[in-house]
Design a protein around this motif. Sequence first.
Motif, mmCIF file in Angstrom:
data_model
loop_
_atom_site.group_PDB
_atom_site.id
_atom_site.type_symbol
_atom_site.label_atom_id
_atom_site.label_comp_id
_atom_site.label_asym_id
_atom_site.label_seq_id
_atom_site.Cartn_x
_atom_site.Cartn_y
_atom_site.Cartn_z
ATOM 1 N N LEU A 154 0.811 -1.213 0.000
ATOM 2 C CA LEU A 154 0.000 0.000 0.000
ATOM 3 C C LEU A 154 0.846 1.265 0.000
ATOM 4 N N ALA A 155 1.845 1.311 0.885
ATOM 5 C CA ALA A 155 2.645 2.536 0.997
ATOM 6 C C ALA A 155 3.360 2.844 -0.310
ATOM 7 N N ASP A 156 4.001 1.808 -0.909
ATOM 8 C CA ASP A 156 4.709 2.041 -2.161
ATOM 9 C C ASP A 156 3.750 2.474 -3.260
ATOM 10 N N ALA A 157 2.570 1.856 -3.293
ATOM 11 C CA ALA A 157 1.592 2.214 -4.317
ATOM 12 C C ALA A 157 1.157 3.663 -4.159
ATOM 13 N N GLU A 158 0.967 4.105 -2.909
ATOM 14 C CA GLU A 158 0.570 5.491 -2.660
ATOM 15 C C GLU A 158 1.670 6.452 -3.088
ATOM 16 N N GLN A 159 2.906 6.073 -2.822
ATOM 17 C CA GLN A 159 4.020 6.937 -3.180
ATOM 18 C C GLN A 159 4.167 7.055 -4.695
ATOM 19 N N LEU A 160 4.073 5.909 -5.381
ATOM 20 C CA LEU A 160 4.157 5.944 -6.838
ATOM 21 C C LEU A 160 3.003 6.747 -7.427
ATOM 22 N N ALA A 161 1.822 6.575 -6.837
ATOM 23 C CA ALA A 161 0.665 7.330 -7.317
ATOM 24 C C ALA A 161 0.868 8.823 -7.101
ATOM 25 N N ALA A 162 1.477 9.184 -5.967
ATOM 26 C CA ALA A 162 1.723 10.600 -5.684
ATOM 27 C C ALA A 162 2.660 11.210 -6.703
ATOM 28 N N VAL A 163 3.714 10.466 -7.083
ATOM 29 C CA VAL A 163 4.640 10.967 -8.100
ATOM 30 C C VAL A 163 3.920 11.151 -9.424
ATOM 31 N N LYS A 164 3.096 10.166 -9.794
ATOM 32 C CA LYS A 164 2.384 10.257 -11.068
ATOM 33 C C LYS A 164 1.425 11.446 -11.067
ATOM 34 N N VAL A 165 0.726 11.635 -9.946
ATOM 35 C CA VAL A 165 -0.191 12.770 -9.841
ATOM 36 C C VAL A 165 0.580 14.079 -9.962
ATOM 37 N N ALA A 166 1.699 14.167 -9.241
ATOM 38 C CA ALA A 166 2.489 15.396 -9.270
ATOM 39 C C ALA A 166 3.028 15.681 -10.667
ATOM 40 N N LEU A 167 3.551 14.650 -11.339
ATOM 41 C CA LEU A 167 4.053 14.847 -12.697
ATOM 42 C C LEU A 167 2.936 15.278 -13.638
ATOM 43 N N GLY A 168 1.756 14.703 -13.430
ATOM 44 C CA GLY A 168 0.627 15.049 -14.274
ATOM 45 C C GLY A 168 0.189 16.487 -14.117
ATOM 46 N N ARG A 169 0.501 17.078 -12.966
ATOM 47 C CA ARG A 169 0.116 18.467 -12.725
ATOM 48 C C ARG A 169 1.155 19.470 -13.207
ATOM 49 N N LEU A 170 2.334 18.971 -13.572
ATOM 50 C CA LEU A 170 3.328 19.869 -14.158
ATOM 51 C C LEU A 170 2.894 20.270 -15.557
#
Length: 203
Positions: A109-125
């Motif tokens: 769960l933790a790793d999935a949340e972290q990877l998702a956070a990076v993807k979300v952040a990159l998507g907002r750039l």
Amino acid sequence: MHARVRAGDPEAFRELFTSCARLVHGYAVRATGDPALAEDVVSLTFLEAWRLRERLKDEGDSPRPWVMGIAVNVLRNTTRARRRHERAMARLPAREPLPDFADEVVGRLADAEQLAAVKVALGRLRAREREVFMLCVWSGLGYSEAAVALGVRVGTVRSRLSRARTRLRRLTDEALREPARARGQVPGDRLITVVRSSGESQA
């Protein structure tokens, strides 16, 4: 090798593929989060490179800026096509929900949340900032190589990368805290540290 590639030498093109395919694949995986789609991007990139081989110029010792420039354009087109497909699929009737197997993956769960956070952040750039960040930080291209790949000046690469680093740190922090607040938890800072250290390594 540049001249041999332009002449259509199969062995030279095989060398080009061997030297750059992993770089293109890593770039595409990080951009899409989809290994299967990344494989398609690799295939399309080198098909396009073969089609455009006569445009390879004798600039620099490595052809990878030229290859990565093609990869950036292929990824743009592939992403647009995928969005159109997703919109079309969204108009179809919903399927029956699948059983919830959350208990089986709780350890991830933790790793999935972290990877998702990076993807979300990159998507907002902004798209141009995201491309520079991924080329320079995650794909390891130098400023001049990224400039060739994107068809811009080195100074433009530097300024876009600086903005991308600043915004990505803030957006990743926000993306991590949003789901954590919903659960009443405080997230760890490990992922933010990774993003910061990755960005600072190019400074």
